[in-house]
Design a protein around this motif. Structure first.
Motif, PDB file in Angstrom:
ATOM      1  N   TYR A  81      -4.393   6.689  -1.163  1.00 56.54           N
ATOM      2  CA  TYR A  81      -3.509   5.535  -1.316  1.00 56.54           C
ATOM      3  C   TYR A  81      -3.795   4.798  -2.615  1.00 56.54           C
ATOM      4  O   TYR A  81      -4.816   5.014  -3.269  1.00 56.54           O
ATOM      5  CB  TYR A  81      -3.662   4.564  -0.143  1.00 56.54           C
ATOM      6  CG  TYR A  81      -4.982   3.827  -0.145  1.00 56.54           C
ATOM      7  CD1 TYR A  81      -5.090   2.562  -0.737  1.00 56.54           C
ATOM      8  CD2 TYR A  81      -6.120   4.379   0.411  1.00 56.54           C
ATOM      9  CE1 TYR A  81      -6.298   1.885  -0.759  1.00 56.54           C
ATOM     10  CE2 TYR A  81      -7.325   3.718   0.396  1.00 56.54           C
ATOM     11  CZ  TYR A  81      -7.413   2.463  -0.193  1.00 56.54           C
ATOM     12  OH  TYR A  81      -8.617   1.808  -0.228  1.00 56.54           O
TER      13      TYR A  81
ATOM     14  N   GLU B 289      -2.828   0.483  -4.047  1.00 59.75           N
ATOM     15  CA  GLU B 289      -2.251  -0.791  -3.635  1.00 59.75           C
ATOM     16  C   GLU B 289      -1.642  -1.505  -4.827  1.00 59.75           C
ATOM     17  O   GLU B 289      -2.068  -1.312  -5.967  1.00 59.75           O
ATOM     18  CB  GLU B 289      -3.305  -1.662  -2.962  1.00 59.75           C
ATOM     19  CG  GLU B 289      -3.741  -1.086  -1.630  1.00 59.75           C
ATOM     20  CD  GLU B 289      -4.678  -1.950  -0.832  1.00 59.75           C
ATOM     21  OE1 GLU B 289      -4.893  -1.616   0.347  1.00 59.75           O
ATOM     22  OE2 GLU B 289      -5.198  -2.952  -1.365  1.00 59.75           O
TER      23      GLU B 289
ATOM     24  N   ARG C  38       0.884  -1.171   0.000  1.00 63.81           N
ATOM     25  CA  ARG C  38       0.000   0.000   0.000  1.00 63.81           C
ATOM     26  C   ARG C  38       0.919   1.217   0.000  1.00 63.81           C
ATOM     27  O   ARG C  38       1.882   1.266   0.762  1.00 63.81           O
ATOM     28  CB  ARG C  38      -0.890   0.040   1.227  1.00 63.81           C
ATOM     29  CG  ARG C  38      -1.738   1.317   1.287  1.00 63.81           C
ATOM     30  CD  ARG C  38      -2.591   1.331   2.519  1.00 63.81           C
ATOM     31  NE  ARG C  38      -3.738   0.479   2.269  1.00 63.81           N
ATOM     32  CZ  ARG C  38      -4.997   0.824   2.528  1.00 63.81           C
ATOM     33  NH1 ARG C  38      -5.268   1.970   3.090  1.00 63.81           N
ATOM     34  NH2 ARG C  38      -5.984   0.010   2.264  1.00 63.81           N
TER      35      ARG C  38
END
Length: 112
Positions: A31, A33, A9
């Motif tokens: 964020y 991933e 992440r």
């Protein structure tokens, strides 16, 4: 034959007490991933291509690192490429995923 990679992440953080204006369009907590070679972004969230450019070269190494004495194991903050922007991208290992060599390439393993 199998191998393992870390899921990652990459999260936007701003150092505590830094009140400079964020210039890269990110918000703290944004964020994306990484699972294997796939990058996924949450719906309605985007990243600056310059910020991505700063962090992308490090991600394959962060997925593979095994030696805890290597700096790649401990160092996980990447500065925004704009020197006037306070954000950093924090690379976090989430867990390990197993892959099969023959499912990821057509090149056969060679005996050593």
């Amino acid at each position: 034959m199998s191998f393992q990679l870390y899921d990652l992440r990459v999260e936007v953080v701003v150092p505590e007490g830094d009140d400079r204006r964020i210039l890269c369009g990110a918000k703290p907590g944004d964020y994306f991933e990484v699972r294997g070679e796939m990058i996924s972004f949450p719906e309605n969230q985007a990243f600056s291509m310059y910020s991505l450019g700063a962090v992308l070269p490090l991600l394959p190494a962060k997925q593979r690192c095994r030696d805890k004495n290597d700096w790649m194991w401990t160092d996980g903050l990447v500065a925004c490429p704009d020197p006037n922007c306070p954000t950093k991208l924090k690379i976090i290992r989430l867990g390990i995923r197993e892959f099969q060599h023959d499912e990821t390439t057509v090149v056969a393993l060679q005996e050593e």
